[in-house]
Design an enzyme around this catalytic site. Structure first.
Site, PDB file in Angstrom:
ATOM      1  N   GLU A  36      -2.721 -10.562 -13.739  1.00 53.20           N
ATOM      2  CA  GLU A  36      -1.664 -11.182 -14.348  1.00 53.20           C
ATOM      3  C   GLU A  36      -0.520 -10.899 -13.622  1.00 53.20           C
ATOM      4  O   GLU A  36      -0.413  -9.924 -12.972  1.00 53.20           O
ATOM      5  CB  GLU A  36      -1.494 -10.712 -15.843  1.00 53.20           C
ATOM      6  CG  GLU A  36       0.049 -11.267 -16.449  1.00 53.20           C
ATOM      7  CD  GLU A  36       0.257 -12.689 -16.496  1.00 53.20           C
ATOM      8  OE1 GLU A  36       1.277 -13.073 -15.996  1.00 53.20           O
ATOM      9  OE2 GLU A  36      -0.785 -13.352 -16.487  1.00 53.20           O
ATOM     10  N   ARG A 111       3.362 -19.237 -30.647  1.00 57.86           N
ATOM     11  CA  ARG A 111       2.496 -19.010 -29.478  1.00 57.86           C
ATOM     12  C   ARG A 111       2.164 -17.446 -29.027  1.00 57.86           C
ATOM     13  O   ARG A 111       1.126 -16.882 -28.733  1.00 57.86           O
ATOM     14  CB  ARG A 111       3.098 -19.597 -28.133  1.00 57.86           C
ATOM     15  CG  ARG A 111       2.163 -19.952 -27.095  1.00 57.86           C
ATOM     16  CD  ARG A 111       2.958 -20.738 -26.068  1.00 57.86           C
ATOM     17  NE  ARG A 111       2.625 -22.106 -26.441  1.00 57.86           N
ATOM     18  CZ  ARG A 111       1.650 -22.921 -26.161  1.00 57.86           C
ATOM     19  NH1 ARG A 111       0.701 -22.486 -25.109  1.00 57.86           N
ATOM     20  NH2 ARG A 111       1.428 -24.250 -26.338  1.00 57.86           N
ATOM     21  N   ARG A 202      13.866 -27.671 -27.043  1.00 54.65           N
ATOM     22  CA  ARG A 202      12.967 -26.748 -28.011  1.00 54.65           C
ATOM     23  C   ARG A 202      13.777 -25.965 -28.752  1.00 54.65           C
ATOM     24  O   ARG A 202      14.893 -25.393 -28.041  1.00 54.65           O
ATOM     25  CB  ARG A 202      11.623 -26.019 -27.353  1.00 54.65           C
ATOM     26  CG  ARG A 202      10.951 -26.904 -26.407  1.00 54.65           C
ATOM     27  CD  ARG A 202       9.877 -26.365 -25.864  1.00 54.65           C
ATOM     28  NE  ARG A 202       8.927 -27.006 -24.992  1.00 54.65           N
ATOM     29  CZ  ARG A 202       7.453 -27.444 -25.239  1.00 54.65           C
ATOM     30  NH1 ARG A 202       7.261 -27.096 -26.568  1.00 54.65           N
ATOM     31  NH2 ARG A 202       6.882 -28.077 -24.665  1.00 54.65           N
ATOM     32  N   ASP A 319      -4.848 -25.374 -17.893  1.00 57.84           N
ATOM     33  CA  ASP A 319      -3.494 -26.001 -17.065  1.00 57.84           C
ATOM     34  C   ASP A 319      -3.768 -26.138 -15.586  1.00 57.84           C
ATOM     35  O   ASP A 319      -3.072 -27.139 -15.053  1.00 57.84           O
ATOM     36  CB  ASP A 319      -2.218 -25.508 -17.272  1.00 57.84           C
ATOM     37  CG  ASP A 319      -1.713 -25.955 -18.767  1.00 57.84           C
ATOM     38  OD1 ASP A 319      -2.513 -26.727 -19.632  1.00 57.84           O
ATOM     39  OD2 ASP A 319      -0.594 -25.351 -19.300  1.00 57.84           O
ATOM     40  N   ALA A 332      -3.608 -26.331 -25.376  1.00 59.92           N
ATOM     41  CA  ALA A 332      -4.120 -24.907 -25.536  1.00 59.92           C
ATOM     42  C   ALA A 332      -5.827 -25.094 -25.874  1.00 59.92           C
ATOM     43  O   ALA A 332      -6.570 -24.338 -25.602  1.00 59.92           O
ATOM     44  CB  ALA A 332      -3.445 -24.076 -26.712  1.00 59.92           C
TER      45      ALA A 332
END
Length: 437
Positions: A36, A111, A202, A319, A332
């Protein structure tokens, strides 16, 4: 102890990458490492929704109880609302024109909480942080891949899975190399994402703010809503055990689709900018938007449907393979389906290092056409919600047409897709054996 048959490196620790890591962890002969780029696992954005087909994957992976505890409400299989569609681009009360209902309805989560469940299921020692991939190399045709990271470190693997999102480094290198080695320069056109022409505002709203003085509550607390209008629409639904409402307000200029987008993709903006955009909409939309004090503005980008997901010992997922607009709440879920099928193929007893390419091709043959279908369908659905589809604003024909856009949810199952991928792999293995006789 089983000997290791595959060393899998997962580049990217989002929902798709972590689901794959969790799914592969049940196979003792597969070694998994997650690389990551950030210093911790984190998700950008607030809400995530899944449908029954994805819920069944999470159940099969043994995580239904954990996800039930963080959903808007524990999923029980009963009929529920997917979305309640209204024509809302008018100052008077809106017009309901279509109700999409299905078993389980729309299953919603925060999320970050969704990611936390996956993180808790990761085996120790699997995660490596601050590892931003720069490139991968193949010193020999049969040797391991060498991963080079921005911090100067390196790692080896037998298989690299690009789960590194819409701006994927893995996708870029894979398509560049295939374009050169296979004489297919057209593959270069699939590397960069393009602007959809849409902007999304958002925000999160505590349910208490949408409860009026007389005790009545805003419609969206009980039902996922799709407020539709010309070149605009607003999506809202509750998350976090029903305590918060996630709101996404979109405005589009279809003529700008594919044009360059100048500036940052995500940025904070003033509340007034949002309110001005929907000032002439029905009261319950304006009421809800006034509760968003600090909206963020997102430039929605997507990928063109890719012609391939794999090359040699490199494969794309989520993605990185099929970044799509959010109009069917499928991003997702499609990443999780990728992970489920890929893990099942890699973990199968017939898959070895020697037939890894055949296994990846089986995954690609099953997942690529369906994910690309959903990607295209999401784009078309967004046009319909904003009266820019073939039906325009004719509500009598628009509602049924929107309903048909959801047919993919029941046309296949992820379990059936995995079975088909294994059938393809086994057929290929039989061909190889017969060719040697």
């Amino acid at each position: 102890m089983s000997s290791t048959k595959l060393r899998v490196a997962i580049c990217g620790g989002g929902i798709g990458g972590l689901t794959l890591a969790v799914a592969l962890s049940k196979y003792p002969d597969i070694e998994v490492d997650v690389y990551e780029a950030a210093e911790r696992f984190r998700e950008i954005g607030a809400g995530v929704m899944i449908w029954e087909r994805t819920w069944r994957i999470l159940t099969e992976l043994g995580m239904s109880s954990e996800f039930s505890s963080i959903a808007h409400a524990p999923p029980d299989g009963s009929m529920g609302v997917g979305f309640d569609y209204r024509k809302s681009d008018q100052p008077q009360e809106g017009i309901p024109f279509y109700l999409f209902a299905l078993p389980y309805g729309c299953i919603r989560f925060h999320r970050a909480h969704f990611l936390d469940v996956l993180v808790e299921r990761l085996p120790s020692g699997v995660a490596h942080f601050g590892k931003r991939l720069q490139l991968y190399t193949r010193p020999g045709s049969d040797g391991p891949l060498i991963l080079s990271f921005a911090d100067g470190s390196r790692a080896q693997c037998d298989l690299l899975v690009g789960c590194d999102g819409i701006k994927s480094v893995v996708r870029r290198q894979m398509l560049q190399e295939k374009a050169t080695s296979e004489g297919r320069p057209e593959l270069l056109d699939y590397i960069e994402p393009f602007w959809s022409g849409s902007i999304a505002y958002r925000g999160l709203v505590p349910v208490a703010r949408l409860t009026r003085e007389d005790g009545s509550q805003h419609r969206t607390i009980a039902s996922p809503m799709m407020y539709c209008g010309k070149s605009k629409h607003v999506v809202s639904y509750s998350i976090s055990s029903g305590s918060i409402v996630n709101v996404v307000a979109l405005t589009s200029r279809p003529q700008l689709e594919g044009s360059p987008y100048e500036g940052l993709w995500v940025i904070e903006c003033d509340q007034q900018e949002l309110l001005d955009c929907y000032s002439d909409w029905e009261p319950e939309v304006v009421e809800m938007l006034k509760c968003i004090e600090k909206p963020t503005r997102w430039a929605l980008h997507q990928l063109r449907p890719l012609p391939c997901y794999t090359s040699s010992r490199v494969v794309l997922l989520g993605d990185a393979a099929h970044a799509m607009t959010p109009h069917q709440g499928a991003g997702a879920g499609q990443a999780i389906e990728d992970a489920f099928v890929l893990a099942g193929v890699l973990g199968h007893s017939s898959t070895t290092l020697g037939c890894l390419r055949d296994a990846l091709e089986a995954y690609e043959r099953v997942r690529l056409p369906l994910a690309n279908h959903v990607l295209d369908g999401s784009r078309l659905s967004g046009m319909m919600y904003e009266f820019n589809g073939a039906q325009g604003g004719d509500l009598h024909t628009l509602g049924p047409a929107i309903g048909k856009q959801w047919d993919w949810l029941k046309e296949t199952t992820p379990q059936g897709e995995l079975e088909r991928a294994l059938h393809i792999l086994n057929a290929r293995m039989t061909e190889v054996v017969l060719a040697k006789l």
